[in-house]
Design a protein around this motif. Structure first.
Motif: not given
Ligand code: GDP
Length: 300
Positions: A151, A116-119, A253, A255, A114, A278, A281
């Protein structure tokens, strides 16, 4: 990011400016307020303490207090200390990603589930493909969550890069080996290996990530942390640094993170530079981390 800290520090420095001549006590009082502002922004206590001590040592010198604009001097000293805390300094503009190694350059992405690794893997792939014209291979080593590999495949499709074909039943080490073989054979420039996360630090996670790291010898091991988790992000980073070893941090995040304390603590606690941020999204919401620009933003 840093909105509250910035407005607090501005208040402290406005007061200092109005004073004109400064006594040592004025400087100490201002630094006490800066320390409180840092702690309220969720900067780790030892980091805030060191930063203030450094500023005090440099600012209490007679030259500063007797200078034409002492408040300005104090602000400059705070600015320099912030830049250093953020990992900047002379000649360091923005560390960015280090791809300076023979191709295929392996990048290992590690962090909690959760975070944000994959994103972030997708964002980095997109940036390398479009800005640097690199041939990028994405591979998910996450066999914990059934949907994780799919994903990453979807992200790869969205970013126009290739993802390693999924072979059910393979272990993370087998997938990593296959990714590196494919990349060598098909002349990829960069291989991004996205590892499995867990909800919290556990031995099995650390052992798995450490084994993948030993087998793939990544040029960059990037820890992805969620800025909004503040001190927890810093503790997570310390754990990963001790048990796996990372040479870069991506904070996601930002943001949504008004406090920013984790960013100020990360370098001192882990020794690793924040390389990227990051900030949303969307896949293009990836920014370089510029210590001096960020310090400028904090001091407004
Ligand atoms: P992973 O489990 O570490 O791989 O995390 P994911 O990449 O699946 O991200 C978890 C959630 O966070 C997703 O809904 C992402 O869209 C979101 N996310 C990732 N990075 C950012 C960011 O920089 N800003 C915001 N607002 N959301 C993000």
């Amino acid at each position: 990011m840093f909105e509250a800290l910035s407005s607090r520090l501005n208040g402290v420095f406005d007061k200092l400016r109005r004073r004109g001549a400064l006594s040592e006590a004025d400087v100490n009082e201002a630094l006490r307020e800066v320390r409180i502002a840092l702690l309220e922004a969720d900067v780790a206590l030892p980091v805030a303490r060191d930063l203030i001590n450094k500023v005090r040592e440099r600012a209490v010198g007679a030259e500063v207090i007797r200078s034409v604009s002492p408040a300005q001097q104090v602000i400059k000293i705070v600015n320099d200390a912030l830049v250093e805390a953020l990992g900047g300094g002379e000649g360091i503009e923005a560390p960015g990603l280090d791809l300076n190694a023979p191709a295929p350059v392996p990048i290992l992405m590690v962090g909690l589930q959760g975070s944000g690794k994959t994103t972030t893997s997708g964002k980095i792939a997109l940036r390398l493909r479009t800005r640097e014209k690199k041939k990028v291979l994405l591979a998910s080593l996450d066999v914990q969550r059934p949907a994780a590999q799919l994903q990453l495949q979807t992200l790869a499709n969205q970013t126009g890069v290739t993802s390693l074909p999924i072979i059910p039943g393979q272990t993370p080490l087998e997938i990593a080996a296959r990714a590196m073989d494919t990349a060598r054979r098909e002349l990829y420039d960069v291989v991004i290996l996205d590892t499995a996360g867990r909800l919290s630090i556990d031995d099995a996670l650390m052992d798995e990530v450490a084994a993948v790291k030993a087998a793939t010898r990544p040029h960059q091991t990037l820890l992805v942390v969620d800025a909004m988790t503040g001190q927890d992000a810093v503790n997570t980073a310390r754990n990963f640094q001790d048990r796996v070893g990372v040479n870069g941090i991506v904070m996601t995040r930002v943001d949504g993170d008004a406090r920013g304390g984790a960013a100020l603590s990360m370098r001192a606690v882990t020794g690793a530079p924040i390389r990227l941020l990051g900030a949303g999204e969307k896949l293009d919401a990836l920014e370089d981390f510029h210590p001096s620009r960020i310090a400028g933003r904090i001091l407004g």
